[in-house]
Design an enzyme around this catalytic site. Structure first.
Site, PDB file in Angstrom:
ATOM      1  N   GLY A  52       0.813  -1.218   0.000  1.00  0.00           N
ATOM      2  CA  GLY A  52       0.000   0.000   0.000  1.00  0.00           C
ATOM      3  C   GLY A  52       0.845   1.266   0.000  1.00  0.00           C
TER       4      GLY A  52
ATOM      5  CD  GLU B 285      -1.606  -1.258  -3.709  1.00  0.00           C
ATOM      6  OE1 GLU B 285      -1.554  -1.520  -2.494  1.00  0.00           O
ATOM      7  OE2 GLU B 285      -2.453  -1.750  -4.477  1.00  0.00           O
TER       8      GLU B 285
HETATM    9  C1  HXC Z   1       2.526  -4.152  10.131  1.00  0.00           C
HETATM   10  C2  HXC Z   1       4.767  -3.867   9.893  1.00  0.00           C
HETATM   11  C3  HXC Z   1       4.630  -3.767   8.489  1.00  0.00           C
HETATM   12  C4  HXC Z   1       3.317  -3.866   7.946  1.00  0.00           C
HETATM   13  C5  HXC Z   1       6.719  -3.598   8.978  1.00  0.00           C
HETATM   14  N1  HXC Z   1       6.072  -3.737  10.148  1.00  0.00           N
HETATM   15  N2  HXC Z   1       5.861  -3.606   7.954  1.00  0.00           N
HETATM   16  N3  HXC Z   1       3.725  -4.050  10.696  1.00  0.00           N
HETATM   17  N4  HXC Z   1       2.305  -4.056   8.796  1.00  0.00           N
HETATM   18  N5  HXC Z   1       3.095  -3.740   6.622  1.00  0.00           N
HETATM   19  C6  HXC Z   1       6.648  -3.800  11.504  1.00  0.00           C
HETATM   20  C7  HXC Z   1       7.344  -5.111  11.776  1.00  0.00           C
HETATM   21  O1  HXC Z   1       6.430  -6.119  12.139  1.00  0.00           O
HETATM   22  C8  HXC Z   1       8.262  -4.726  12.898  1.00  0.00           C
HETATM   23  O2  HXC Z   1       7.519  -4.683  14.095  1.00  0.00           O
HETATM   24  C9  HXC Z   1       8.655  -3.299  12.545  1.00  0.00           C
HETATM   25  O3  HXC Z   1       7.657  -2.828  11.646  1.00  0.00           O
HETATM   26  C10 HXC Z   1       9.995  -3.200  11.853  1.00  0.00           C
HETATM   27  O4  HXC Z   1       9.970  -4.067  10.726  1.00  0.00           O
HETATM   28  P1  HXC Z   1      11.104  -5.159  10.409  1.00  0.00           P
HETATM   29  O5  HXC Z   1      10.515  -6.151   9.509  1.00  0.00           O
HETATM   30  O6  HXC Z   1      11.712  -5.659  11.682  1.00  0.00           O
HETATM   31  O7  HXC Z   1      12.192  -4.244   9.664  1.00  0.00           O
HETATM   32  P2  HXC Z   1      13.217  -4.663   8.517  1.00  0.00           P
HETATM   33  O8  HXC Z   1      13.843  -5.994   8.823  1.00  0.00           O
HETATM   34  O9  HXC Z   1      14.099  -3.478   8.348  1.00  0.00           O
HETATM   35  O10 HXC Z   1      12.325  -4.882   7.210  1.00  0.00           O
HETATM   36  C11 HXC Z   1      11.607  -3.784   6.645  1.00  0.00           C
HETATM   37  C12 HXC Z   1      10.582  -4.300   5.610  1.00  0.00           C
HETATM   38  C13 HXC Z   1       9.697  -5.406   6.273  1.00  0.00           C
HETATM   39  C14 HXC Z   1      11.316  -4.887   4.404  1.00  0.00           C
HETATM   40  C15 HXC Z   1       9.747  -3.088   5.174  1.00  0.00           C
HETATM   41  O11 HXC Z   1       9.195  -4.886   7.506  1.00  0.00           O
HETATM   42  C16 HXC Z   1       8.540  -5.849   5.433  1.00  0.00           C
HETATM   43  O12 HXC Z   1       8.719  -6.663   4.527  1.00  0.00           O
HETATM   44  N6  HXC Z   1       7.321  -5.377   5.756  1.00  0.00           N
HETATM   45  C17 HXC Z   1       6.093  -5.874   5.155  1.00  0.00           C
HETATM   46  C18 HXC Z   1       5.926  -5.368   3.750  1.00  0.00           C
HETATM   47  C19 HXC Z   1       4.635  -5.882   3.102  1.00  0.00           C
HETATM   48  O13 HXC Z   1       4.441  -7.133   2.988  1.00  0.00           O
HETATM   49  N7  HXC Z   1       3.733  -4.968   2.696  1.00  0.00           N
HETATM   50  C20 HXC Z   1       2.469  -5.334   2.107  1.00  0.00           C
HETATM   51  C21 HXC Z   1       1.383  -5.224   3.129  1.00  0.00           C
HETATM   52  S1  HXC Z   1      -0.190  -5.645   2.474  1.00  0.00           S
HETATM   53  P3  HXC Z   1       8.048  -5.363  15.459  1.00  0.00           P
HETATM   54  O14 HXC Z   1       6.900  -5.179  16.396  1.00  0.00           O
HETATM   55  O15 HXC Z   1       8.397  -6.769  15.153  1.00  0.00           O
HETATM   56  O16 HXC Z   1       9.249  -4.536  15.814  1.00  0.00           O
HETATM   57  C22 HXC Z   1      -0.679  -4.258   1.653  1.00  0.00           C
HETATM   58  C23 HXC Z   1      -1.985  -4.378   0.907  1.00  0.00           C
HETATM   59  C24 HXC Z   1      -2.593  -3.058   0.594  1.00  0.00           C
HETATM   60  O17 HXC Z   1      -0.081  -3.247   1.664  1.00  0.00           O
HETATM   61  C25 HXC Z   1      -4.047  -3.234   0.315  1.00  0.00           C
HETATM   62  C26 HXC Z   1      -4.856  -2.035   0.717  1.00  0.00           C
HETATM   63  C27 HXC Z   1      -6.276  -2.306   1.042  1.00  0.00           C
END
Ligand code: HXC
Length: 257
Positions: free
Chosen positions: A108, A111
């Site tokens: 998102g 997006e």
């Molecule tokens: C909730 C999230 C998050 C997310 C990161 N965090 N992304 N929490 N939702 N999308 C949180 C982690 O759980 C973690 O919390 C803290 O942020 C730090 O993240 P890390 O993963 O430890 O950091 P890092 O290793 O530096 O990696 C960064 C990253 C990774 C590559 C951005 O966090 C990641 O892959 N995030 C998810 C990306 C993703 O899949 N996005 C798509 C989401 S679905 P804690 O509590 O453990 O410290 C979407 C659909 C949209 O967007 C549709 C709209 C309706």
């Protein structure tokens, strides 16, 4: 207005919204998303604001929708809460919105950046749609906007195989308008926004609306939309002033009328 998950700032005629959930990589939870659009709509209605910027921090623009908030949701709850529709509020904003992206713009986050009018990327910016890795697909326009912007093949790769784009690639493929050093990336975006904010406001608004029409319709209908926006500008004081200033070889002074 008091916010918990964003910060707002005004610099000259530029309104800035900074996403502020660094502990969660600025993941868009319901509160953050609501505050973001509330702030943009307030800036949009403010005559002293000519353009807006949405930014995050150096490490993350935004890592997407909040996965923890959605993990246990049922389709019924997702529909009832209008989870996807909430993102459509960006389409109602009339003034120019620039995304100033550094670090991760994922899911998102990517997006949302694509939904803005232009993107200034820092050299560390990375754009991607990793939803496939958590068993879903983009839901806030990614499949459609990436396909229109980048073409089918690259959009497929990003959406199906989690291909991320570096800032340099984003520039090369036309996703980013410019790439700037990480240090001072927000200042660079503000300078860009200031240029736009200093232009004739109604002409900027009509220009944005006309370019957006190209993504909605056929060429014939798009050309009609352009004409519908072109002719009324001749009723503005700014059109008279702009052309007079050109003829008199001086800088135009816009009144926004
Ligand atoms: C909730 C999230 C998050 C997310 C990161 N965090 N992304 N929490 N939702 N999308 C949180 C982690 O759980 C973690 O919390 C803290 O942020 C730090 O993240 P890390 O993963 O430890 O950091 P890092 O290793 O530096 O990696 C960064 C990253 C990774 C590559 C951005 O966090 C990641 O892959 N995030 C998810 C990306 C993703 O899949 N996005 C798509 C989401 S679905 P804690 O509590 O453990 O410290 C979407 C659909 C949209 O967007 C549709 C709209 C309706």
């Amino acid at each position: 207005m008091t916010y918990t998950s964003i910060l707002t700032e005004v610099r000259g005629r530029v309104g800035i919204v900074k996403l502020n959930r660094p502990q969660a990589m600025n993941a868009f939870n319901t509160i953050l998303l609501g505050e973001l659009f509330d702030a943009l709509e307030i800036f949009d209605a403010d005559e002293n604001i000519g353009a807006m910027i949405v930014t995050g921090n150096e490490k993350a623009f935004a890592a997407g929708a909040d996965i923890k908030e959605m993990a246990d949701a049922t389709p019924f709850e997702m529909i009832k809460q209008g989870r996807v529709e909430k993102w459509d509020r960006i389409r109602g904003i009339k003034k120019v919105v620039i995304a100033a992206v550094s670090g991760w713009a994922l899911g998102g986050g990517c997006e949302f950046a694509l939904s803005c009018d232009m993107i200034v990327a820092s050299e560390s910016a990375k754009f991607g749609q990793p939803e496939i890795t958590i068993g879903i697909i983009p839901g806030a326009g990614g499949t459609q906007r990436l396909a229109r912007l980048l073409g089918k093949q690259l959009a497929m790769e990003m959406v199906i195989n989690n291909r991320t784009l570096t800032a340099a690639e984003a520039l090369q493929f036309g996703l980013a308008n410019r790439v700037v050093p990480v240090e001072g990336y927000l200042d660079a975006a503000v300078a860009f926004a200031e240029e736009i904010a200093a232009r004739a406001p109604m002409a900027v608004r009509m220009a944005k609306d006309s370019v957006n029409a190209a993504f909605e319709t056929t060429l014939t209908e798009g050309l009609k939309a352009e004409k519908r926006n072109f002719y009324p500008l001749f009723s503005t004081e700014d059109q008279k002033e702009g052309m007079k200033a050109f003829i008199e070889k001086r800088k135009a002074e816009w009144k926004g009328q």
